[in-house]
Design a protein around this motif. Structure first.
Motif, PDB file in Angstrom:
ATOM      1  N   UNK A   6       0.834  -1.191   0.000  1.00  0.00           N
ATOM      2  CA  UNK A   6       0.000   0.000   0.000  1.00  0.00           C
ATOM      3  C   UNK A   6       0.870   1.241   0.000  1.00  0.00           C
ATOM      4  N   UNK A   7       0.471   2.213  -0.788  1.00  0.00           N
ATOM      5  CA  UNK A   7       1.130   3.508  -0.814  1.00  0.00           C
ATOM      6  C   UNK A   7       0.116   4.516  -0.295  1.00  0.00           C
ATOM      7  N   UNK A   8       0.613   5.566   0.301  1.00  0.00           N
ATOM      8  CA  UNK A   8      -0.271   6.601   0.826  1.00  0.00           C
ATOM      9  C   UNK A   8      -1.293   7.011  -0.227  1.00  0.00           C
ATOM     10  N   UNK A   9      -2.523   7.268   0.215  1.00  0.00           N
ATOM     11  CA  UNK A   9      -3.632   7.479  -0.710  1.00  0.00           C
ATOM     12  C   UNK A   9      -3.740   8.899  -1.255  1.00  0.00           C
ATOM     13  N   UNK A  10      -2.764   9.762  -1.005  1.00  0.00           N
ATOM     14  CA  UNK A  10      -2.875  11.128  -1.482  1.00  0.00           C
ATOM     15  C   UNK A  10      -2.315  11.290  -2.902  1.00  0.00           C
ATOM     16  N   UNK A  11      -2.276  10.209  -3.664  1.00  0.00           N
ATOM     17  CA  UNK A  11      -1.860  10.207  -5.067  1.00  0.00           C
ATOM     18  C   UNK A  11      -0.418  10.626  -5.288  1.00  0.00           C
ATOM     19  N   UNK A  12       0.389  10.615  -4.261  1.00  0.00           N
ATOM     20  CA  UNK A  12       1.798  10.889  -4.441  1.00  0.00           C
ATOM     21  C   UNK A  12       2.594  10.030  -3.471  1.00  0.00           C
ATOM     22  N   UNK A  13       3.759   9.660  -3.904  1.00  0.00           N
ATOM     23  CA  UNK A  13       4.652   8.891  -3.058  1.00  0.00           C
ATOM     24  C   UNK A  13       6.055   9.455  -3.231  1.00  0.00           C
ATOM     25  N   UNK A  14       6.868   9.229  -2.250  1.00  0.00           N
ATOM     26  CA  UNK A  14       8.198   9.810  -2.238  1.00  0.00           C
ATOM     27  C   UNK A  14       9.259   8.811  -2.684  1.00  0.00           C
ATOM     28  N   UNK A  32      13.513  16.059  -5.283  1.00  0.00           N
ATOM     29  CA  UNK A  32      13.110  14.825  -4.628  1.00  0.00           C
ATOM     30  C   UNK A  32      13.005  14.978  -3.110  1.00  0.00           C
ATOM     31  N   UNK A  33      13.653  15.974  -2.530  1.00  0.00           N
ATOM     32  CA  UNK A  33      13.692  16.135  -1.083  1.00  0.00           C
ATOM     33  C   UNK A  33      12.351  16.459  -0.463  1.00  0.00           C
ATOM     34  N   UNK A  34      12.166  16.005   0.774  1.00  0.00           N
ATOM     35  CA  UNK A  34      10.925  16.252   1.504  1.00  0.00           C
ATOM     36  C   UNK A  34      11.223  16.264   2.998  1.00  0.00           C
ATOM     37  N   UNK A  35      10.573  17.181   3.705  1.00  0.00           N
ATOM     38  CA  UNK A  35      10.624  17.223   5.162  1.00  0.00           C
ATOM     39  C   UNK A  35       9.180  17.255   5.636  1.00  0.00           C
ATOM     40  N   UNK A  36       8.795  16.276   6.458  1.00  0.00           N
ATOM     41  CA  UNK A  36       7.407  16.222   6.900  1.00  0.00           C
ATOM     42  C   UNK A  36       7.192  17.063   8.164  1.00  0.00           C
ATOM     43  N   UNK A  37       6.002  17.018   8.703  1.00  0.00           N
ATOM     44  CA  UNK A  37       5.660  17.833   9.864  1.00  0.00           C
ATOM     45  C   UNK A  37       6.486  17.482  11.101  1.00  0.00           C
ATOM     46  N   UNK A  64       9.890   1.176   6.095  1.00  0.00           N
ATOM     47  CA  UNK A  64       8.681   1.025   6.914  1.00  0.00           C
ATOM     48  C   UNK A  64       7.664   2.139   6.663  1.00  0.00           C
ATOM     49  N   UNK A  65       8.095   3.222   6.054  1.00  0.00           N
ATOM     50  CA  UNK A  65       7.190   4.359   5.833  1.00  0.00           C
ATOM     51  C   UNK A  65       6.210   4.069   4.705  1.00  0.00           C
ATOM     52  N   UNK A  66       4.944   4.480   4.920  1.00  0.00           N
ATOM     53  CA  UNK A  66       3.892   4.267   3.927  1.00  0.00           C
ATOM     54  C   UNK A  66       3.956   5.250   2.765  1.00  0.00           C
ATOM     55  N   UNK A  67       4.623   6.371   2.951  1.00  0.00           N
ATOM     56  CA  UNK A  67       4.649   7.398   1.917  1.00  0.00           C
ATOM     57  C   UNK A  67       5.845   7.291   0.971  1.00  0.00           C
ATOM     58  N   UNK A  68       6.654   6.256   1.117  1.00  0.00           N
ATOM     59  CA  UNK A  68       7.828   6.078   0.253  1.00  0.00           C
ATOM     60  C   UNK A  68       7.588   4.897  -0.678  1.00  0.00           C
TER      61      UNK A  68
END
Length: 129
Positions: A6-14, A32-37, A64-68
């Motif tokens: 499963x990938x995060x459901x916000x239509x984008x993945x890192x 490509x870089x990202x810093x989350x909250x 382990x991250x769902x957004x990658x």
């Protein structure tokens, strides 16, 4: 579909990166870089002060991250944690070993390529029966 991660459901993945300074800088400049909250990044810059434990922890965190969706790791760094890379067997995030400026790509130590070769050799041996 069975076996899909499963990938995060916000239509984008890192894309996550574990690499040397030049490689990480290039990917960051490409956006490509990202810093989350929580101030967590999707990259680890490996230099001569980085410990193997830090590399292992980053690899475990990124997988382990769902957004990658993809983890890019320089091959010479993957060799430092080869046991983790070889034991990882989930389809998402995909692990891709890449060359770096100072360390050329060696297809013999690429875990993905060796798995593909194994699958094709198994298919060709079953075709002969």
């Amino acid at each position: 579909m069975a076996g899909r991660g499963n990938i995060a459901s916000n239509n984008s993945a890192l894309i996550a990166i574990i690499a040397d300074e030049d490689t990480v800088t290039g990917f960051l400049m490409a956006g490509v870089g990202n810093v989350d909250l929580r101030k967590k990044t999707n990259y680890l810059l490996v230099d001569n002060k980085t410990t193997v434990k830090q590399i292992e922890d980053a690899f475990k965190e990124f997988t382990a991250r769902d957004d990658i969706a993809i983890v890019l790791i320089s091959q010479y760094i993957a060799n430092m944690i080869r046991f983790l890379v070889d034991s990882y067997n989930k389809p998402i995030p995909a692990i891709l070993e890449i060359p770096s400026k100072d360390h050329p790509y060696d297809p013999a130590s690429d875990s993905v390529l060796s798995r593909v070769k194994y699958l094709f050799s198994s298919d060709s041996s079953s075709d002969r029966r």
